[in-house]
Design a protein around this motif. Structure first.
Motif, short mmCIF file in Angstrom:
data_model
loop_
_atom_site.label_atom_id
_atom_site.label_comp_id
_atom_site.label_asym_id
_atom_site.label_seq_id
_atom_site.Cartn_x
_atom_site.Cartn_y
_atom_site.Cartn_z
N ALA A 213 1.00 -0.79 0.20
CA ALA A 213 0.15 -0.17 0.10
C ALA A 213 0.85 1.02 0.19
CB ALA A 213 -0.85 -0.03 1.23
N VAL A 214 0.26 2.23 -0.46
CA VAL A 214 1.15 3.48 -1.35
C VAL A 214 1.13 4.22 0.22
CG1 VAL A 214 1.43 5.47 -1.73
CG2 VAL A 214 0.96 3.19 -3.38
N ASN A 215 -0.07 4.09 0.57
CA ASN A 215 -0.13 5.21 2.14
C ASN A 215 -1.29 3.67 3.05
OD1 ASN A 215 -2.11 6.37 4.23
ND2 ASN A 215 -2.34 7.81 2.69
N PRO A 216 -0.65 3.10 3.96
CA PRO A 216 -0.90 1.92 4.97
C PRO A 216 -1.81 2.75 5.84
CG PRO A 216 1.64 1.88 4.71
CD PRO A 216 1.19 3.53 4.25
N ARG A 217 -1.48 3.79 6.30
CA ARG A 217 -2.89 4.00 7.47
C ARG A 217 -3.81 4.09 7.17
NH1 ARG A 217 -3.10 8.75 11.77
NH2 ARG A 217 -4.88 8.23 12.08
N LEU A 218 -4.09 4.41 5.39
CA LEU A 218 -5.43 4.64 5.05
C LEU A 218 -6.46 3.20 4.50
CD1 LEU A 218 -7.91 6.73 3.70
CD2 LEU A 218 -6.71 6.52 1.65
N HIS A 219 -5.01 2.34 3.57
CA HIS A 219 -5.12 1.35 4.19
C HIS A 219 -5.82 0.35 5.29
CE1 HIS A 219 -4.69 -2.77 1.83
NE2 HIS A 219 -4.14 -3.87 2.90
N ILE A 220 -5.61 0.89 5.97
CA ILE A 220 -6.06 0.07 7.66
C ILE A 220 -6.90 0.63 7.36
CG2 ILE A 220 -5.55 -0.73 9.61
CD1 ILE A 220 -3.13 -0.53 9.50
#
Length: 599
Positions: free
Chosen positions: A345-352
């Protein structure tokens, strides 16, 4: 200050009885000692901290003990046992293969093996991390390992069995050590805590055991670390803080938010977790484990799969009763997919966070689904129309029969029924005795030869009802011209199959009468073409021919054209000129009069 010894060394097992979680291996080794069937080489393999080296030491001590017990446990009082406990035994040799992995180290070992033991019966050589030996060292070790002196026994220990040469594996008895279960670790830690005077609850012990991941040595190390932080009175909150472990309460609270559809509260809890320094991927893994435990709890027969204290089992049981199996299954799929795609994921926080939103809307998506979806889409209903009477809009409307749907062709009458007719031009629909006017039948598209296909003809030949407006086939024999005319339309009708259309266009045909049936025979160029058409296309082509002639007494046959004798065919200019002069005397005289050369 008294000398401090860490728990992993202080409470290290010194007998088969105190060995934890490896009962089958302990029983096998004791039986081999009791029956006097000792192998010359053993391989102990398994994860770290499960007792490989400890078992090797106990085994070496037991086979050299002068007064073993009836269960083949070392006595701990003889000279061999005392020398081993004091670290001055010359019968047990430990070698670290990680730092002694060369050929020279193995040569020194081979020289040392020749020396018999001074005390005891056997010289035991424990080689730890044996997979670190080089290939050359392994090859140098092969002969000694296969045929050592009678007094030498080798015990090899490794965590990576797949790195050992197959020639080494074939010379050893292999014992695979298992990970130690959470209940066994908890039970052992509880006994050690009582000996050390440490007060600790079951929840804290389970946290330590799960953190150790099946390794008893890791569990003892974490236990020492926890006692150093909390003192003799260990509390659950302090253990979580010291070990940086996510509390179970977060998982229970998040699932409650998912059931309520409150994605805002779930996002705030995730932000709180990140602010405390927890790893986002570990959080996702913990949530997956929580859903897994809920699904296991939902089935009462899977209690053995739950490695939880009693108080937590009650909480899991209560929350699982409020979750459907479908919700738990779909939620587990979302969290595991989130784990799998986290690193990409490019944005891991947004992914979760997106995964948390999906979990929050999961129940609403179930409620939005139709109660029972049909297995196949229903056919559209016929549209009903009400014709306007000639009297105008004020006349009472008379219900008309349902017309065909725009997406479907007009229904055909059953075979043998008279076709329906429309009113004559200028006649009122209500002019008949029938009070309900009959709708004008929808015109069907005319079928031309170019629009026909083999598939449509095959379907019609298989029993499809024919159009009521088409003339029925007769049994009269058509004349030859009608048959040939009908044949000429067939190549254009099978244009979707270029191979067949080309063969039919170039075919020679002849018409004959055989047994009261008109037979049209066409030729093809080779046998393979004849077999292909006869097996796949001949019946369909015959149906087309019968339809175009309007007669059922027409049959189609196929044969291979005879091969011409090409040996007499002229090829060169001289041969062509000779043939031409033989056929025409005028050409021959012309060549003679003008003195032309034919060679």
């Amino acid at each position: 200050m008294p000398e401090y010894i860490v728990s992993a060394r202080k409470y290290r097992p010194d007998s088969f009885e105190t060995l934890i979680g490896q009962d089958n291996i302990a029983r096998t080794l004791k039986n081999s000692i009791l029956r006097g069937k000792l192998a010359h080489a053993y391989l102990f393999c398994g994860p770290r901290g499960v007792g490989k080296t400890t078992t090797a030491r106990i085994f070496a001590k037991a086979i050299n003990c002068s007064n073993p017990s009836a269960e083949m446990e070392p006595c701990g009082e003889c000279e061999s046992c005392r020398s081993f406990q004091e670290g001055r035994s010359y019968c047990i040799h430990e070698l670290d293969a990680a730092s002694n992995n060369g050929v020279d180290d193995i040569k020194n070992l081979m020289d040392q093996v020749q020396i018999p033991p001074q005390v005891g019966k056997y010289s035991v050589y424990i080689i730890d991390e044996v997979h670190m030996l080089s290939t050359a060292a392994f090859n140098a070790f092969l002969k000694t390992l296969e045929e050592p002196p009678a007094h030498a026994i080798f015990i090899l220990a490794t965590t990576e069995k797949h790195k050992i040469l197959p020639t080494i594996l074939s010379r050893c008895q292999t014992y695979d050590f298992n990970r130690i279960s959470v209940p066994d670790i908890v039970s052992n830690l509880k006994g050690i805590a009582e000996k050390e005077g440490v007060s600790i609850d079951d929840e804290s012990l389970h946290v330590i055991a799960r953190k150790a991941d099946g390794a008893m040595r890791d569990a003892l190390t974490i236990f020492d670390q926890t006692v150093a932080f909390c003192g003799t009175k260990v509390e659950y909150a302090e253990v979580l803080k010291n070990l940086n472990v996510l509390d179970y309460d977060y998982s229970f609270s998040l699932v409650d938010d998912f059931l309520a559809g409150d994605y805002g509260a779930a996002l705030l809890k995730f932000d709180e977790i990140l602010s405390k320094g927890f790893n986002a991927l570990h959080f996702c893994a913990a949530l997956s484990s929580h859903f897994r435990d809920l699904m296991v709890t939902r089935n009462g027969g899977l209690d053995s799969l739950l490695e939880l204290p009693g108080s937590l089992k009650e909480r899991y049981s209560e929350q699982a009763s409020r979750c459907s199996l479908r919700f738990l299954y779909e939620a587990l799929g979302i969290t595991t997919a989130c784990e799998a795609g986290y690193k990409q994921a490019v944005n891991p926080r947004l992914h979760i966070e997106f995964a948390l939103m999906k979990l929050s809307f999961l129940l609403k998506s179930f409620q939005a689904e139709p109660a029972a979806a049909p297995s196949r889409p229903a056919r559209p209903k016929a549209r009903e129309t009400q014709p306007v009477s000639p009297g105008g809009p004020s006349s009472p409307a008379v219900p008309a029969p349902a017309a065909s749907s725009p997406a479907e062709p007009a229904a055909e009458p059953p075979q043998g029924a008279a076709p329906s007719t429309a009113p004559a031009h200028g006649e009122s629909p209500s002019g008949t005795d029938d009070p309900a006017p009959k709708p004008r039948p929808r015109p069907r598209p005319a079928k031309t030869g170019a629009a026909l296909s083999l598939n449509s003809i095959v379907k019609e030949g298989a029993g499809k009802s024919e159009d009521s407006q088409e003339p029925e086939k007769t049994t009269q024999l058509p004349d030859d011209e009608a048959v040939l005319s009908a044949w000429k339309t067939i190549p254009a009708g099978v244009s979707t199959s270029p191979r067949l259309a080309s063969a039919l266009s170039s075919a020679k045909v002849k018409v004959s009468v055989e047994g009261g049936v008109k037979v049209l025979t066409f030729t093809v160029s080779n046998e393979s073409q004849e077999k292909w058409i006869r097996a796949n296309k001949l019946l369909a082509l015959e149906g087309i021919l019968q339809k175009n002639t309007g007669s059922s007494n027409v049959r189609l046959e196929i044969e291979v054209a005879p091969v011409e004798d090409k040996s007499t065919q002229p090829y060169t200019d001289q041969e062509k000129a000779t043939v031409l002069m033989d056929k025409s005397s005028e050409v021959k005289n012309l060549v003679r009069d003008f003195g032309l050369e034919t060679e």
